[in-house]
Design an enzyme around this catalytic site. Sequence first.
Site, mmCIF file in Angstrom:
data_model
loop_
_atom_site.group_PDB
_atom_site.id
_atom_site.type_symbol
_atom_site.label_atom_id
_atom_site.label_comp_id
_atom_site.label_asym_id
_atom_site.label_seq_id
_atom_site.Cartn_x
_atom_site.Cartn_y
_atom_site.Cartn_z
ATOM 1 N N HIS A 70 11.336 -22.587 -63.691
ATOM 2 C CA HIS A 70 11.661 -22.829 -62.287
ATOM 3 C C HIS A 70 13.030 -23.504 -62.159
ATOM 4 O O HIS A 70 13.917 -23.028 -61.436
ATOM 5 C CB HIS A 70 10.578 -23.698 -61.665
ATOM 6 C CG HIS A 70 10.828 -24.081 -60.241
ATOM 7 N ND1 HIS A 70 10.195 -23.474 -59.181
ATOM 8 C CD2 HIS A 70 11.641 -25.022 -59.682
ATOM 9 C CE1 HIS A 70 10.605 -24.016 -58.046
ATOM 10 N NE2 HIS A 70 11.483 -24.956 -58.323
ATOM 11 N N GLU A 71 13.198 -24.614 -62.861
ATOM 12 C CA GLU A 71 14.462 -25.349 -62.752
ATOM 13 C C GLU A 71 15.625 -24.570 -63.357
ATOM 14 O O GLU A 71 16.762 -24.677 -62.889
ATOM 15 C CB GLU A 71 14.335 -26.723 -63.416
ATOM 16 C CG GLU A 71 13.268 -27.628 -62.817
ATOM 17 C CD GLU A 71 13.434 -27.872 -61.319
ATOM 18 O OE1 GLU A 71 14.553 -27.705 -60.798
ATOM 19 O OE2 GLU A 71 12.431 -28.228 -60.668
ATOM 20 N N HIS A 111 17.123 -22.483 -60.711
ATOM 21 C CA HIS A 111 18.108 -23.234 -59.920
ATOM 22 C C HIS A 111 19.444 -23.332 -60.669
ATOM 23 O O HIS A 111 20.514 -23.115 -60.098
ATOM 24 C CB HIS A 111 17.599 -24.653 -59.663
ATOM 25 C CG HIS A 111 16.527 -24.757 -58.636
ATOM 26 N ND1 HIS A 111 16.639 -24.222 -57.380
ATOM 27 C CD2 HIS A 111 15.313 -25.371 -58.671
ATOM 28 C CE1 HIS A 111 15.544 -24.484 -56.686
ATOM 29 N NE2 HIS A 111 14.730 -25.176 -57.449
ATOM 30 N N HIS A 131 21.332 -20.148 -60.841
ATOM 31 C CA HIS A 131 21.887 -19.890 -59.508
ATOM 32 C C HIS A 131 23.189 -20.671 -59.347
ATOM 33 O O HIS A 131 24.210 -20.128 -58.899
ATOM 34 C CB HIS A 131 20.857 -20.313 -58.458
ATOM 35 C CG HIS A 131 21.159 -19.842 -57.071
ATOM 36 N ND1 HIS A 131 20.361 -20.142 -55.987
ATOM 37 C CD2 HIS A 131 22.182 -19.096 -56.566
ATOM 38 C CE1 HIS A 131 20.864 -19.610 -54.898
ATOM 39 N NE2 HIS A 131 21.980 -18.964 -55.221
#
Length: 603
Positions: free
Chosen positions: A392-393, A396, A399
């Site tokens: 998940h992180e 980020h 991105h």
Amino acid sequence: MSDIKQLPTRDQVDSKLTWDLTPIFKDDEAFNAAFDRVSKEIDALPKLEGKLAESAKKLVSVIESIMTTIRPAEKLYVFASLKHDQDTANSENQALSGRTQSMLTKLESNIAWFEPELLAVKPSTLDQWIETEPSLKPYEHYLRTITDGREHVLTPAAEKLLAQAGDALGASSNTFGVLNDADLEFPVVEDDDGVTVQLTQGVYDQLIQSTQPEVRKMAFKQLYAVYHQFRHTLAATLSGNVKTHNFEASVHHYQNARQAAMSSNHIPVSVFDSLVTSVNDHLPLLHRYVALRKRILKLKELHMYDLYTPITGEPKLSYTFEEAKAEALKALAVLGSDYLSHVQEAFDSRWIDVVENKGKRSGAYSSGMYDTAPYILLNWQDNLESLFTLVHEMGHSMHSYYTTHNQPYQYGDYSIFVAEIASTTNETLLTDYLLNQYSDKQIQAFILNHYLDGFKGTVFRQTQFAEFEHFIHEQDAAGQPLTAEFLSKFYLDLNKKYYGEAVISDPEIADEWARIPHFYYNYYVYQYATGFAAANTLAQRITSGDTAKRDAYLDYLKSGSSDYPINVMQKAGVDMTQTTYLDQAFAEFEKRLDQFETLAETM
């Protein structure tokens, strides 16, 4: 009595498991030199006031002068924040964080004149400048995002006054952060092995998933006993934060705080309303899942502390951090070799602070700015949930990486609205990978349960939070005091609506609002739900084998803030002004719920 298992202090953690901040600033001397240099630049900014309307070239010069100051200031702030979060009880780190926050407040005050002065330029004049001055063209979208909010910008003097009040207006949020992360002391409890451990946020997250009912019950009751003890203080901090949001929305001529928060990202309020309506329409699916959990666990009574333990019993999947890194690379391979090379760079370059230590901020996040690595904070446990958190992180951070390496500084960040989509797409890809990797029915059931729990926690739960958040903002605006009793009563009623009759809404859950940091983020939580739903559509496109759809997704990662977030997502393949993506998400939830029920019957 056996020895109590204590967290290590920061200096006891293996450096290989900590992030390396020296690429940002080599040492304190380098930080202080940069801080002094930026402080002088901030002091000089008011000299630019009254100049930008002189000509197109002068406007470019003013913009670049301001950004040349903001950029290193951001770097200072990120460094101080990361240092603070690695040990929130360290007084030097606290001072460093406070020092940079005050610097940013002064910076905001010294450029508060910029937007009002820009808006004083006639729209026709600004259009002409953009059309005829090549050096202004790269800033066109940046300028449009400001001028679109023309009616909500105050006079230069008023904006400067509000900026100067930044520290005071943020006091409630800061107080909650210190109380929650550093000052609250929780009792000792026993883990699954009967070992006495100090209860912390990270330990609680692990124990609430225990397959032993008494372990999760004790952790639940002991944690909430502490929050209940401080509920009046926490109601005051939350109330103060809500008042800040309502005040800032009012003085900027918005109808309410929600409109103000969503307007900053150019998101129609209909997106929020559609989410809440759609989730409420599909609450029977959540009730069905909760009832299934009770049936499979063979519990006479299902309590709130029973909602996180794996329905399938002891998890067969556990991962050390090293094993998790290898799995993450396999799961994300569908995104292509370039994407994987940057994930590997994150692993090799110590961008990740891995394990929990005494005083470390709870939870997990990705942080950084244009001139730093996209660092990741974790509080690692050797379980599947931590693998999902890592992926998940990493979504980020990738991105951020693609944005900063493909956009100029003025577009080198992205809106909150699209932030959770990249991270949740990674989670969805991991789920698909694991389901394809294991044929064992028990493992399949465990992964499906994890997906269903993730959907419950992200789409249903975060929308529950969004409803609560909107309610308390509306109530404060109407003059209703946000007392602990008032907040807890509404929260308990809301909890009962969401989870239905199959679960007992324990009295402790009425105080859950007191421990949720996202209630201080100003209409942030609904975006977890919209992001999760959009990620379902994007993951299906990526795994379709159509490289054009995968590349469209990577283009979204590269877009930064070069366009409005709604437009960015439309180009990626999801129109979030429509409800189709929500319908698809609930259809996927129901399909996997059907699969899980079928598996459960054969096990």
